[in-house]
Write a protein that holds these residues in place. Structure first.
Motif, PDB file in Angstrom:
ATOM      1  N   TYR A  44       2.909   6.710   5.113  1.00 33.92           N
ATOM      2  CA  TYR A  44       2.669   6.788   6.556  1.00 33.92           C
ATOM      3  C   TYR A  44       3.924   6.428   7.341  1.00 33.92           C
ATOM      4  O   TYR A  44       4.235   7.044   8.370  1.00 33.92           O
ATOM      5  CB  TYR A  44       1.508   5.852   6.903  1.00 33.92           C
ATOM      6  N   SER A  49       0.807  -1.210   0.000  1.00 36.86           N
ATOM      7  CA  SER A  49       0.000   0.000   0.000  1.00 36.86           C
ATOM      8  C   SER A  49       0.845   1.268   0.000  1.00 36.86           C
ATOM      9  O   SER A  49       1.706   1.484   0.846  1.00 36.86           O
ATOM     10  CB  SER A  49      -0.908  -0.010   1.222  1.00 36.86           C
ATOM     11  N   PHE A  50       0.542   2.100  -0.967  1.00 33.04           N
ATOM     12  CA  PHE A  50       1.184   3.397  -1.128  1.00 33.04           C
ATOM     13  C   PHE A  50       0.983   4.255   0.125  1.00 33.04           C
ATOM     14  O   PHE A  50       1.906   4.854   0.664  1.00 33.04           O
ATOM     15  CB  PHE A  50       0.530   4.030  -2.353  1.00 33.04           C
ATOM     16  N   LEU A  51      -0.259   4.241   0.592  1.00 30.53           N
ATOM     17  CA  LEU A  51      -0.628   5.052   1.746  1.00 30.53           C
ATOM     18  C   LEU A  51       0.210   4.671   2.964  1.00 30.53           C
ATOM     19  O   LEU A  51       0.727   5.528   3.685  1.00 30.53           O
ATOM     20  CB  LEU A  51      -2.110   4.800   2.023  1.00 30.53           C
ATOM     21  N   LEU A  52       0.366   3.380   3.164  1.00 31.41           N
ATOM     22  CA  LEU A  52       1.088   2.916   4.347  1.00 31.41           C
ATOM     23  C   LEU A  52       2.573   3.209   4.241  1.00 31.41           C
ATOM     24  O   LEU A  52       3.232   3.478   5.241  1.00 31.41           O
ATOM     25  CB  LEU A  52       0.874   1.409   4.538  1.00 31.41           C
ATOM     26  N   ARG A  53       3.092   3.190   3.006  1.00 27.73           N
ATOM     27  CA  ARG A  53       4.507   3.494   2.860  1.00 27.73           C
ATOM     28  C   ARG A  53       4.766   4.975   3.133  1.00 27.73           C
ATOM     29  O   ARG A  53       5.802   5.339   3.682  1.00 27.73           O
ATOM     30  CB  ARG A  53       4.983   3.107   1.448  1.00 27.73           C
ATOM     31  N   ILE A  91      -7.991   4.293   6.815  1.00 30.83           N
ATOM     32  CA  ILE A  91      -6.615   4.497   7.291  1.00 30.83           C
ATOM     33  C   ILE A  91      -6.254   5.980   7.203  1.00 30.83           C
ATOM     34  O   ILE A  91      -5.671   6.550   8.117  1.00 30.83           O
ATOM     35  CB  ILE A  91      -5.625   3.652   6.462  1.00 30.83           C
ATOM     36  N   MET A 132      -4.962   8.463  10.005  1.00 28.27           N
ATOM     37  CA  MET A 132      -3.636   9.066   9.918  1.00 28.27           C
ATOM     38  C   MET A 132      -3.678  10.559  10.169  1.00 28.27           C
ATOM     39  O   MET A 132      -2.743  11.119  10.712  1.00 28.27           O
ATOM     40  CB  MET A 132      -3.083   8.855   8.507  1.00 28.27           C
ATOM     41  N   TRP A 160      -7.469  -1.692  -4.491  1.00 31.86           N
ATOM     42  CA  TRP A 160      -7.281  -1.951  -3.064  1.00 31.86           C
ATOM     43  C   TRP A 160      -6.560  -0.785  -2.396  1.00 31.86           C
ATOM     44  O   TRP A 160      -6.803  -0.460  -1.238  1.00 31.86           O
ATOM     45  CB  TRP A 160      -6.481  -3.257  -2.926  1.00 31.86           C
ATOM     46  N   ASP A 161      -5.658  -0.143  -3.129  1.00 34.13           N
ATOM     47  CA  ASP A 161      -4.829   0.937  -2.587  1.00 34.13           C
ATOM     48  C   ASP A 161      -5.441   2.313  -2.743  1.00 34.13           C
ATOM     49  O   ASP A 161      -4.950   3.267  -2.182  1.00 34.13           O
ATOM     50  CB  ASP A 161      -3.489   0.976  -3.349  1.00 34.13           C
ATOM     51  N   LEU A 179       8.004   0.147  10.128  1.00 40.43           N
ATOM     52  CA  LEU A 179       6.573  -0.089  10.347  1.00 40.43           C
ATOM     53  C   LEU A 179       6.361  -1.405  11.072  1.00 40.43           C
ATOM     54  O   LEU A 179       5.594  -1.493  12.040  1.00 40.43           O
ATOM     55  CB  LEU A 179       5.850  -0.194   9.002  1.00 40.43           C
ATOM     56  N   ALA A 188      -0.635  -2.467   8.773  1.00 39.82           N
ATOM     57  CA  ALA A 188       0.344  -2.369   7.686  1.00 39.82           C
ATOM     58  C   ALA A 188       1.183  -3.630   7.618  1.00 39.82           C
ATOM     59  O   ALA A 188       1.449  -4.154   6.531  1.00 39.82           O
ATOM     60  CB  ALA A 188       1.233  -1.148   7.906  1.00 39.82           C
ATOM     61  N   PRO A 214      11.875   2.134   5.835  1.00 37.19           N
ATOM     62  CA  PRO A 214      10.552   2.558   6.307  1.00 37.19           C
ATOM     63  C   PRO A 214       9.610   1.375   6.548  1.00 37.19           C
ATOM     64  O   PRO A 214       8.899   1.344   7.555  1.00 37.19           O
ATOM     65  CB  PRO A 214      10.037   3.433   5.174  1.00 37.19           C
ATOM     66  N   ILE A 215       9.650   0.409   5.639  1.00 37.97           N
ATOM     67  CA  ILE A 215       8.742  -0.737   5.791  1.00 37.97           C
ATOM     68  C   ILE A 215       9.136  -1.541   7.030  1.00 37.97           C
ATOM     69  O   ILE A 215       8.272  -1.946   7.826  1.00 37.97           O
ATOM     70  CB  ILE A 215       8.770  -1.600   4.511  1.00 37.97           C
TER      71      ILE A 215
END
Lengths: 347, 280, 381
Positions: free
Chosen positions: A182, A176-180, B227, B231, B206-207, B27, B243, B23-24
């Motif tokens: 974020y 997900s773009f949004l989560l990245r 989300i 946020m 989905w995104d 998370l 996430a 970053p991932i």
């Protein structure tokens, strides 16, 4: 598009790979299925009706997606255009009708350029346009500077490593773009990862303000669109004939010079394609400036959003959209098509 | 040619991949943080996952997103395949360039414009035809199909461009009618590309936040919309947990697909080697 | 390049009463402004292997695709066995095609590929199996029936493609560059295999090729194409020995071409004065051209004798020169001889004796070239 090309080439391999399995569970099963469907009344009825009206299968194949796109893509723009000329009013929908029937046969057209005049006069909008282009352009250059060495490194890796590395470039795209985006909030904010780390090491005493700055917006765009840059560059570099570099070396050209004289010019197609893929979506970006940018980092996508949702000013939002189309999207679209045609001609 | 890569290139690769993945990873790590302050470590805990499990709005939004993404992917794949077929195989027909333009335009269109225009269309349609009645799952799906079918079209069209047209001609020549040729030859061969297109359309839907935000109605919050609204209130550890779950699902899927592809490629290479060797 | 097949073949094209099997009548095909095939008329007889020979872009493939039904002629008609097939779609024509890329369906086994056409005719399974097995046996691929195309070598794929296009027993088989994808050794072997299969089944073949050697070996007759037109039709020997134009003479084999002026025009011989040659050609066949017209004399390199001494006898057809270049090719040698006027002449001589010291003509030697008066061909265009 490069991402798609990548997917597609992956798919291409799979075709013949499956060939062995197909063996006996052959596609003649499909023939059977077709026969079964044909035996059904509705199918026969529908195909006869179509044929009666001179509709061949070919026409049907063309017209279904065609009609869909006309209705849901082209018509909406005409409506946006129409509303951009309308007056704001309170109520639902919040705009004045564009066409009014003065009497039964006299149509009264009211063109109202007021919304456009408003956009032109208010520095906010001009700044937002300029800022969008600058932000997108600067981020594109950053992407290129980081992406080129990466793509080069991947293309010059051992073949067995290449697919894995490419997969690693692609993987974030599927999440997900949004989560990245974020994730960066947690890293950049005042008590976020970077500031905590630097403060605990004693490098700084006060947290550095990074979130809600232009820096954060650049970072977010580069981060989000880096895969779009790397893939076309990789494709271009990988195709480059290495004997050309050997020939250059043989003729007395040093590696660095050969890189600028041979590699860069021959991978120009990839550079242009990658830059387009980053620049185009970045110009209209809403999520990144909204989450990472401060009140100062106004981009045109965000302005449109706020006009629409916060000010509920549909005509102004429409005028912003039309201006954006004419000033940004349309030139880019033309450029891309011309370029595509050139590439087609070279093939 | 040697495989030499300069120190600079290697450094940039390490930096680039670190940039993509830190970053991932952060998370994921912080999703196991006991503390409510996301970035201050308060000990290991899985309580945010438990909380996620009991979070009804999130589960509902995820289910809604899943349904929309599935419908969208199916619709976009059918329409996109038809458009790709028409563009790649029907030669020059009337208004072909308009169709080609219409299918590439959504790729360069900023999402805010697409979203705005779709909403205005739905409002106008509701005024004139009294349909769609309000906004919700139907309008979201239509909007998603419209922008994601362009991607499927590109995937299918480029696959067809590399597909030897004489395969289809051979089938015609051997007595199969055009529709049958499509189902017996073209479709099975381009199936992997169509599946890739389906997955792409699914992921895009989905995104999607921006277009959905314009065309959704009350009570139709998809997962990204939910989300995003959370946020705007700041970081919260349950988003991290969510996430992590999503990233894991995608990673497992992609890695499995990658391994499968690599294994089949190896077997195919072996086959080809044997065929060549067997002939000598 | 001898063509043994002509000996035991009838030659229906010489019989004015014979009915052509394929009749291509004034066919033109335009793509926009580009004329790909220009007013072509051609008759092909039952049981022939007819080769369409020409360079790339000469229209030969377009003509073939019109016979297959993939392209519709802009004008003209095509009939097969007395039936007009001009507007018939490819899936209804009793014509099959073997594609240059072979076009084997990658998702089907060899067996399924060959059976595909029969399945379209909805034949009973037992008959399909029997006919596929018979066909695979003919092309010696029976033990590969369950393989996928990518598991086959190039030669094997070619044989499967042939089996697939023959299994429906078409009235006409079209072959688009059938051997182009094979390497040289395999190509030679396959040429004869193709001829054998054609003779076994008696199917009429139309072959498109750019390879003159392939056309010479395979064909009962060759149609040479240039610039969207058929420029000459004839047996391989006709085309080689009696080219009708400079293009044909030059396209097939190598040739020395001299421009000249017709100075004597009799029914059984002509004399051509050529400044290029620095002399007069005496050619023992008549020409239909006006006196003093500009003509060209084509002389094949292998038909020229090269000698140290002036050949005996009176008359024309001899000229002196200096050897400037020799290429030793093993089976033969090529000599380039410069004439007094500066013109280079190419001469080939078979190397019958093993090379031995000073017996052979070498560089810079003064030589005489001579030829029989039946050897040159005079062309007027």
């Amino acid at each position: 598009m490069a991402i798609l090309g990548f997917l597609e080439s992956g798919g291409g391999h799979a075709v013949s790979r499956n060939a062995r399995e197909v063996g006996d569970s052959s596609p003649f099963v499909l023939t059977g299925l077709m026969a079964w469907i044909k035996a059904l009344g509705p199918y026969r009825w529908a195909s006869n009706r179509l044929r009666d009206r001179g509709m061949s299968g070919r026409t049907a194949v063309i017209s279904v997606p065609y009609l869909w796109l006309l209705l849901f893509f082209l018509v909406p723009f005409l409506i946006v255009l129409k509303i951009s000329f309308s007056d704001i009013r309170l109520g639902m929908p919040p705009y004045e009708p564009f066409v009014t029937w003065a009497s039964a046969h006299v149509m009264d057209l009211k063109f109202n350029f007021g919304n456009y005049a408003f956009l032109w006069e208010d520095a906010l909008y001009r700044n937002a346009y300029a800022n969008s282009i600058m932000t997108a352009g600067f981020s594109t250059i950053l992407c290129l500077l980081i992406g080129y060495p990466m793509a080069y490194g991947i293309a010059r890796s051992k073949p067995s490593w290449r697919n894995l590395l490419l997969l690693l470039v692609m993987l974030p795209f599927w999440t997900s773009f949004l989560l990245r985006v974020y994730a960066w909030i947690g890293i950049l904010k005042n008590n976020g990862l970077i500031n905590n780390l630097l403060m605990s090491m004693g490098v700084i005493d006060e947290p550095i303000v990074m979130l809600q700055t232009n820096f954060a917006v650049y970072l977010g765009i580069v981060y989000s669109y880096l895969p779009f840059m790397v893939l076309p560059l990789y494709t271009a570099i990988e195709k480059l004939d290495l004997t050309l570099l050997e020939a250059a070396a043989d003729l007395g050209c040093r590696p660095t010079k050969a890189f600028f004289k041979i590699t860069i010019p021959l991978t120009k197609g990839g550079i242009v394609a990658g830059s387009m893929l980053v620049f185009i979506p970045a110009v209209g970006e809403f999520v990144i400036p909204a989450l990472l940018g401060g009140p100062g980092s106004l981009m045109i996508g965000r302005v449109l959003w706020e006009e629409f949702f916060n000010n509920r000013s549909w005509p102004i939002a429409s005028a912003v959209a039309i201006a954006m189309l004419i000033l940004l999207v349309f030139p880019i679209w033309i450029l891309q098509r011309v370029q595509g045609r050139e590439m087609g001609a070279h093939r | 040619m040697n495989q030499r890569r300069s120190f600079f290139v290697l450094t940039m690769m390490v930096f680039g991949f670190a940039f993509l993945y830190i970053p991932i990873l952060s998370l994921i790590v912080y999703s196991f943080n006991e503390s409510r302050l996301v970035t201050v470590w308060g000990g290991f805990s899985t309580k945010w996952y438990v909380a996620l499990l009991h979070n009804e709005p999130v589960k509902q939004a995820a289910w809604l997103s899943f349904r929309i993404a599935t419908m969208n992917a199916t619709g976009a794949t059918i329409l996109g395949t038809l458009a790709g077929l028409a563009l790649a195989r029907f030669g020059r027909f009337r208004s072909r360039s308009l169709l080609a333009g219409l299918t590439t335009a959504p790729l360069v269109m900023p999402e805010v414009i697409t979203g705005l225009s779709m909403l205005l269309l739905f409002v106008a349609m509701e005024q004139v035809f009294h349909w769609p009645d309000g906004r919700g799952i139907t309008t979201i799906t239509i909007a998603h199909i419209t922008f994601s079918m362009a991607y499927v079209t590109v995937v299918v069209q480029s696959r067809l461009a590399t597909l030897d047209e004489s395969l289809e001609e051979a089938a015609l020549d051997l007595g199969a009618r055009p529709a049958k040729v499509f189902f017996l030859i073209t479709l099975p061969i381009i199936m992997p590309a169509i599946l890739a297109g389906w997955l792409l359309a699914f992921t895009l839907s989905w995104d999607d936040l921006v277009i959905t935000s314009f065309v959704n109605g009350p009570g139709s919050s998809t997962l990204p919309v939910l989300i995003f609204s959370k946020m705007r209130l700041g970081v919260s550890p349950d988003i991290n947990a969510l996430a992590t779950v999503l990233v894991l699902i995608v990673t497992v899927g992609i890695v499995a697909a990658g391994l499968l592809m690599a294994r089949q490629q190896k077997r195919r290479d072996l086959d080809v080697q044997q065929a060549v060797a067997g002939n000598q | 390049m001898a063509n043994a097949r002509q000996d035991h073949r009838s030659e229906p094209w010489k019989d004015p009463g014979a009915t052509p099997y394929v009749r291509i009548d004034k066919v033109t095909k335009k793509f926009g402004d580009f004329v790909a095939v220009d007013d072509v008329t051609l008759n092909i007889y039952r049981g022939e292997i007819f080769c369409l020979l020409g360079g790339s872009g000469c229209g030969k493939t377009t003509l073939l695709r019109m016979m297959a039904g993939f392209e519709a002629p802009t004008a003209g008609s095509i009939s097969l066995d007395g039936v007009d097939i001009t507007a018939m779609p490819p899936y209804e024509r009793p014509v099959n095609m073997m594609f240059q890329s072979y076009a084997l369906f990658p998702h089907m086994t060899v067996q399924k590929n060959v059976a595909f056409g029969l399945h379209q005719d909805k034949l009973p399974k037992s008959e399909i199996d029997a006919r596929v097995a018979e066909m695979l046996k003919l092309v010696r691929m029976e033990q590969f029936a369950s393989r996928a195309p990518h598991q086959l070598s190039g030669g094997q794929r070619q044989r499967v493609a042939l089996a697939r296009s023959l299994v429906k027993r078409p009235k006409l088989l079209l072959l688009d560059e059938p051997l182009a994808a094979l390497d040289k050794k395999l190509r030679e072997h396959t040429q004869f295999e193709l001829i054998n299969i054609q003779e076994t089944l008696g199917v009429t073949f139309v072959v498109v090729t750019h390879d003159q050697e392939e056309a010479m070996t395979l064909a009962s007759r060759i149609g040479v194409m240039n610039h969207s037109e058929i420029v000459q039709v004839g047996t391989p020997a006709d085309i080689y020995e009696y080219p009708g134009s400079r293009f044909v003479a030059d396209f097939i084999g190598s040739v020395n071409m001299f421009e000249g002026r017709l100075i004597e025009d009799e029914p059984y011989y002509v004399r051509v004065e050529s400044a290029d040659l620095g002399g007069v050609f005496h050619v023992s066949h008549g020409v239909s051209a006006a006196p003093n017209a500009t003509v060209w004399v084509a002389l094949r390199p292998e038909k020229i004798h090269i000698l140290r001494d002036r050949p005996d006898g009176e008359g024309d057809n001899r000229v002196a020169g200096v050897v400037t270049e020799i290429a030793y090719l093993g089976d033969q040698s090529i000599y380039f001889v410069r004439l007094a006027g500066g013109r280079l002449v190419r001469v080939t001589q078979p190397n019958i004796l093993r090379q031995s010291g000073g017996g052979r003509i070498s560089w810079d030697e003064q030589v005489w070239l001579s030829w029989d008066s039946s050897s040159p061909v005079v062309v007027t265009q």
